[in-house]
Enzyme design. Sequence first.
Site, PDB file in Angstrom:
ATOM      1  N   SER A  52     -48.312 -13.262 -51.791  1.00  0.00           N
ATOM      2  CA  SER A  52     -49.206 -12.572 -52.731  1.00  0.00           C
ATOM      3  C   SER A  52     -50.688 -12.747 -52.421  1.00  0.00           C
ATOM      4  O   SER A  52     -51.509 -12.060 -53.039  1.00  0.00           O
ATOM      5  CB  SER A  52     -48.930 -13.048 -54.152  1.00  0.00           C
ATOM      6  OG  SER A  52     -47.706 -12.525 -54.582  1.00  0.00           O
ATOM      7  N   LYS A  74     -52.519  -9.688 -51.635  1.00  0.00           N
ATOM      8  CA  LYS A  74     -52.956  -8.775 -52.699  1.00  0.00           C
ATOM      9  C   LYS A  74     -54.478  -8.764 -52.884  1.00  0.00           C
ATOM     10  O   LYS A  74     -55.036  -7.810 -53.421  1.00  0.00           O
ATOM     11  CB  LYS A  74     -52.227  -9.127 -54.004  1.00  0.00           C
ATOM     12  CG  LYS A  74     -50.709  -8.931 -53.871  1.00  0.00           C
ATOM     13  CD  LYS A  74     -49.914  -9.505 -55.030  1.00  0.00           C
ATOM     14  CE  LYS A  74     -48.407  -9.386 -54.746  1.00  0.00           C
ATOM     15  NZ  LYS A  74     -47.590 -10.009 -55.811  1.00  0.00           N
ATOM     16  N   TYR A 117     -45.217  -2.585 -49.660  1.00  0.00           N
ATOM     17  CA  TYR A 117     -45.441  -3.842 -50.398  1.00  0.00           C
ATOM     18  C   TYR A 117     -44.783  -5.040 -49.706  1.00  0.00           C
ATOM     19  O   TYR A 117     -45.416  -6.067 -49.478  1.00  0.00           O
ATOM     20  CB  TYR A 117     -44.922  -3.670 -51.831  1.00  0.00           C
ATOM     21  CG  TYR A 117     -44.922  -4.948 -52.629  1.00  0.00           C
ATOM     22  CD1 TYR A 117     -46.102  -5.452 -53.163  1.00  0.00           C
ATOM     23  CD2 TYR A 117     -43.738  -5.666 -52.841  1.00  0.00           C
ATOM     24  CE1 TYR A 117     -46.109  -6.643 -53.876  1.00  0.00           C
ATOM     25  CE2 TYR A 117     -43.738  -6.848 -53.552  1.00  0.00           C
ATOM     26  CZ  TYR A 117     -44.922  -7.333 -54.065  1.00  0.00           C
ATOM     27  OH  TYR A 117     -44.932  -8.515 -54.762  1.00  0.00           O
ATOM     28  N   TYR A 137     -51.238 -16.051 -61.823  1.00  0.00           N
ATOM     29  CA  TYR A 137     -50.287 -15.542 -62.839  1.00  0.00           C
ATOM     30  C   TYR A 137     -50.446 -16.293 -64.157  1.00  0.00           C
ATOM     31  O   TYR A 137     -51.579 -16.520 -64.590  1.00  0.00           O
ATOM     32  CB  TYR A 137     -48.838 -15.635 -62.322  1.00  0.00           C
ATOM     33  CG  TYR A 137     -48.742 -15.213 -60.881  1.00  0.00           C
ATOM     34  CD1 TYR A 137     -48.972 -13.872 -60.547  1.00  0.00           C
ATOM     35  CD2 TYR A 137     -48.499 -16.110 -59.865  1.00  0.00           C
ATOM     36  CE1 TYR A 137     -48.930 -13.465 -59.239  1.00  0.00           C
ATOM     37  CE2 TYR A 137     -48.456 -15.703 -58.545  1.00  0.00           C
ATOM     38  CZ  TYR A 137     -48.673 -14.383 -58.241  1.00  0.00           C
ATOM     39  OH  TYR A 137     -48.643 -13.985 -56.947  1.00  0.00           O
ATOM     40  N   VAL A 149     -46.123 -17.183 -52.935  1.00  0.00           N
ATOM     41  CA  VAL A 149     -44.907 -18.002 -52.987  1.00  0.00           C
ATOM     42  C   VAL A 149     -44.540 -18.637 -51.636  1.00  0.00           C
ATOM     43  O   VAL A 149     -43.595 -19.411 -51.555  1.00  0.00           O
ATOM     44  CB  VAL A 149     -43.666 -17.277 -53.555  1.00  0.00           C
ATOM     45  CG1 VAL A 149     -43.790 -17.054 -55.045  1.00  0.00           C
ATOM     46  CG2 VAL A 149     -43.379 -15.986 -52.826  1.00  0.00           C
TER      47      VAL A 149
HETATM   48  N1  GLN Z   1     -43.262 -10.904 -52.034  1.00  0.00           N
HETATM   49  C1  GLN Z   1     -43.188 -11.720 -53.217  1.00  0.00           C
HETATM   50  C2  GLN Z   1     -42.444 -10.999 -54.299  1.00  0.00           C
HETATM   51  O1  GLN Z   1     -42.566  -9.834 -54.390  1.00  0.00           O
HETATM   52  C3  GLN Z   1     -44.586 -12.059 -53.655  1.00  0.00           C
HETATM   53  C4  GLN Z   1     -44.621 -12.951 -54.857  1.00  0.00           C
HETATM   54  C5  GLN Z   1     -45.659 -14.021 -54.834  1.00  0.00           C
HETATM   55  O2  GLN Z   1     -46.171 -14.423 -53.785  1.00  0.00           O
HETATM   56  N2  GLN Z   1     -45.954 -14.564 -55.993  1.00  0.00           N
HETATM   57  O3  GLN Z   1     -41.702 -11.549 -55.063  1.00  0.00           O
END
Ligand code: GLN
Length: 306
Positions: free
Chosen positions: A61, A64, A188, A240, A258
């Site tokens: 993420s 992003k 994505y 988050y 993650v």
């Molecule tokens: N690719 C992961 C997902 O879509 C990204 C989530 C994350 O890094 N928090 O679940």
Amino acid sequence: MQNIVDQIYREMAARNDRGKVAGYIPQLACVDPNEFGISLIMQDGTKYSAGCANTLFSIQSISKVFTLTIALGKLGDEIWTRVGREPSGDPFNSIVQLEHEAGRPRNPFINAGAIVIADAIMMGNEPKEALAEILQFIRFVADDDTIGIDEKVVKSELLNGSRNASLANFMASFDRLRNPVDKVLGTYFHHCSISMSCEQLAKAGSFLVSNGVNYSTGIQVVPEHRARRINSLMLMCGHYDGSGEFAFRVGLPGKSGVGGGILAIAPGKASIAVWSPGLDSIGNSKLGTEALEMLVQRTGWSIFGH
Ligand code: GLN
């Protein structure tokens, strides 16, 4: 500064409680939880690193931040008609708010929001073209053409992507996506599967340290007001439903993934990347957060003061 970084590395190496690696993407579950890297690039370009700062990991993420930057460049403020800029207070892959809020995600950093951003970047193009653009931008800000996508992670995400597919289809039911769902998800998953090292990531984030200017080239990557706004979104939404906790403990704009990475920005001072694959219950790097907490305690870099 090198002493501080070395000390953080030593303290982290000694920790036994390292959190849990992400299990829901099997390819990420194979990563050794004992890895730890930290890299810090000061505004003048001086670099301080310790641990596995050159080991590649899945940025997930953290990508992003870059896709949001690209979307803002292409669409400007129009993007805010499609995605909000409020903290969600819910897990990164939550679907509950979407129904109440007519399919408009709370912010660009939760999965639903990032899926909308991927859709916006595509502008009717194929995922391949959108990905080329995303990679080109990341390589540009990191000043490193070797950065690429880990196809094994992509496959792993695709095979275990029911939740993200649900989010995308649910938003499509509100007519929120302009490209076919499978293509948007393809874009994505691929941008989440970009691999970078702490050193590459710290460098890539450095335009956010100095009002949008890349320190090494002097190029204005984004206008000053945009860098400020991206930083504020990172502070409010980058972790988050753990964003409040991160602001409380670290007090810097930050974005987690993650894969166990965190990119943190100390405006006017440094861009910092940490990596430790073990996550806390929310999905943010456990030791990564502790390392950053230690760093701000020693440097006084929290944007809220000492
Ligand atoms: N690719 C992961 C997902 O879509 C990204 C989530 C994350 O890094 N928090 O679940």
